[in-house]
Design an enzyme around this catalytic site. Structure first.
Site: not given
Length: 437
Positions: A168, A212, A225, A285
């Site tokens: 997933y 988290r 969920r 980034f």
């Protein structure tokens, strides 16, 4: 007083916060004039302010491609996240999403707040996508197609095993890592990274978010969920939602620590990936979110508050990470610091203590073997002076008086006292709001 208290407790945060404010203001001024690009960059700042800051530092061509890639995947994720959409409607949209990006007329009403705006006006994103170079379009389409198919699969399937969990996370985040590596390579600035390393970059971030966001996900309306794998939580509890109840606090923390230990398996791959990057803007980034992830895991580990509310790094510490991250040595230093924080929280009676310590020690060894700068500032050790409350208040009053005199002089010279005073108040309120938000 909450914001002022945080600054008094961590006075070293003030300069990074001020600098972050200036960087954010400059980034918001760089929004292109064309309506569709203006929408995309404005939306980027709304759905992810910190991510927008690091995107803005990329070269123009790559910046546009990453911006659109992020918004396309954010829109795809909005469809997946909306539990009010029935499966028969959701699955076909997810599977066909890579085709919708070519359609300047397509949009789909779903989501809430700024995500609803993104979905309602998705045609702006499609128009911008069609202006990207062909190599960027192909990379975005390929990843969007694979992600849509993977998301559709897990709409109809629960995360049962750890292998399911990895699969997933690969679909929703590992593929993002692969896509970004393709975009970096397409720009000509980087070599194409191995898929396994790109995948780990995405999995480390996604697993941190899943850990988290336990409480937010389990309380989702109209339907929970659930992404924590049954193979893990069933060792501690009968139902995943039971972790949030106070009577199960001990089991909840043990399960949480198990999940954090699983996430740490990706750290060495992430360090290897980042150490191979050549372009400074691409490096920042990639590096800043990874440091934020290890810092968040350090805060979450052994912390019952994950099941009670929101656990996240304070804004001042986030500003420090953005301010300090320039080289790979900075990354090694940050990972070493936060792994030390993690290690200090491991209890020998935790069921996974041995495994957790093994992961932490592997991280610390990788950082030490790469070489750490002895004079760097630590993220967790007391490297900043401790100020008492009274001297800091006196300093703020003095600064306020000096600023008032400066403003008064300018106001007198230009004979516009009322208007300038109002402007000064507005700027002060904007700064206070930004720092406290």
């Amino acid at each position: 007083m909450g914001c002022l208290g945080a600054i008094l407790k961590h006075p070293g945060d003030f300069y990074p916060l001020m600098k972050l404010k200036m960087v954010a203001s400059n980034a918001e001024k760089q929004i292109p004039p064309q309506p569709h690009w203006a929408f995309c960059y404005s939306m980027l700042h709304k759905v992810s302010r910190s991510f927008a800051l690091v995107i803005q530092q990329l070269g123009t061509e790559l910046r546009d491609a990453v911006c659109i890639f992020y918004l396309v995947l954010r829109a795809l994720d909005t469809v997946e996240d909306d539990t009010s959409i029935c499966t028969d409607v959701k699955v076909p949209i997810l599977k066909a999403f890579h085709q919708h990006v070519y359609d300047k007329e397509w949009h789909f009403p779903c989501g809430t707040k700024e995500y609803k705006v993104l979905m309602d006006q998705f045609h702006h994103v499609s128009m911008a996508f069609l202006e990207l170079g062909k190599r960027y379009q192909e990379a975005i389409e390929d990843i969007t197609k694979k992600m849509g198919e993977g998301m559709a699969k897990f709409v109809c399937k629960e995360v049962e095993t750890v292998d399911d969990y990895d699969e997933y996370c690969h679909y929703v985040a590992g593929l993002v890592g692969l896509g970004l590596s393709k975009l970096f390579h397409a720009s000509g600035d980087e070599d194409l990274a191995p898929d396994s390393l790109s995948n780990s970059m995405g999995l480390f971030l996604q697993k941190t978010n899943i850990i988290r966001d336990y409480l937010e996900d389990i309380n989702e309306i109209p339907k929970s969920r659930m992404f924590w794998p049954r193979q893990v939580w069933s060792k501690y509890i009968n139902k995943l939602e039971d972790l949030k109840y106070e009577e199960n606090s001990e089991e909840a923390v043990q399960c949480l620590n198990d999940m954090v230990t699983n996430a740490l398996t990706h750290v060495e791959d992430c360090l290897t990936y980042m150490s191979a990057l050549k372009d400074p803007s691409i490096f920042r980034f990639c590096a800043i979110p990874q440091i934020m992830a290890i810092g968040t895991l350090a805060l979450c580990y052994n912390n019952i508050e994950v099941f009670r509310g929101v656990v996240k790094m304070r804004r001042g510490l986030t500003a420090k990470v953005i301010h300090r991250t320039r080289t790979m040595a900075d990354v090694y230093g940050a990972f070493y610091d936060f792994s030390c924080m993690l290690k200090s929280k491991v209890h020998k009676n935790d069921p996974n203590a041995t495994k957790t310590l093994s992961r932490i020690e592997a991280t610390q060894k990788a950082c030490k073997d790469a070489g750490l700068q002895n004079k760097r500032k630590s993220y967790i050790l007391p490297s900043e002076p401790r100020y008492s409350f009274v001297p800091v208040i006196v300093l703020l009053i003095i600064l306020a008086i000096l600023l008032a005199h400066l403003f008064d002089g300018a106001l007198w010279d230009h004979k516009q006292s009322h208007r300038d005073c109002v402007d000064a108040d507005v700027r002060t309120e904007e700064l206070y709001f930004y720092v406290c938000s």
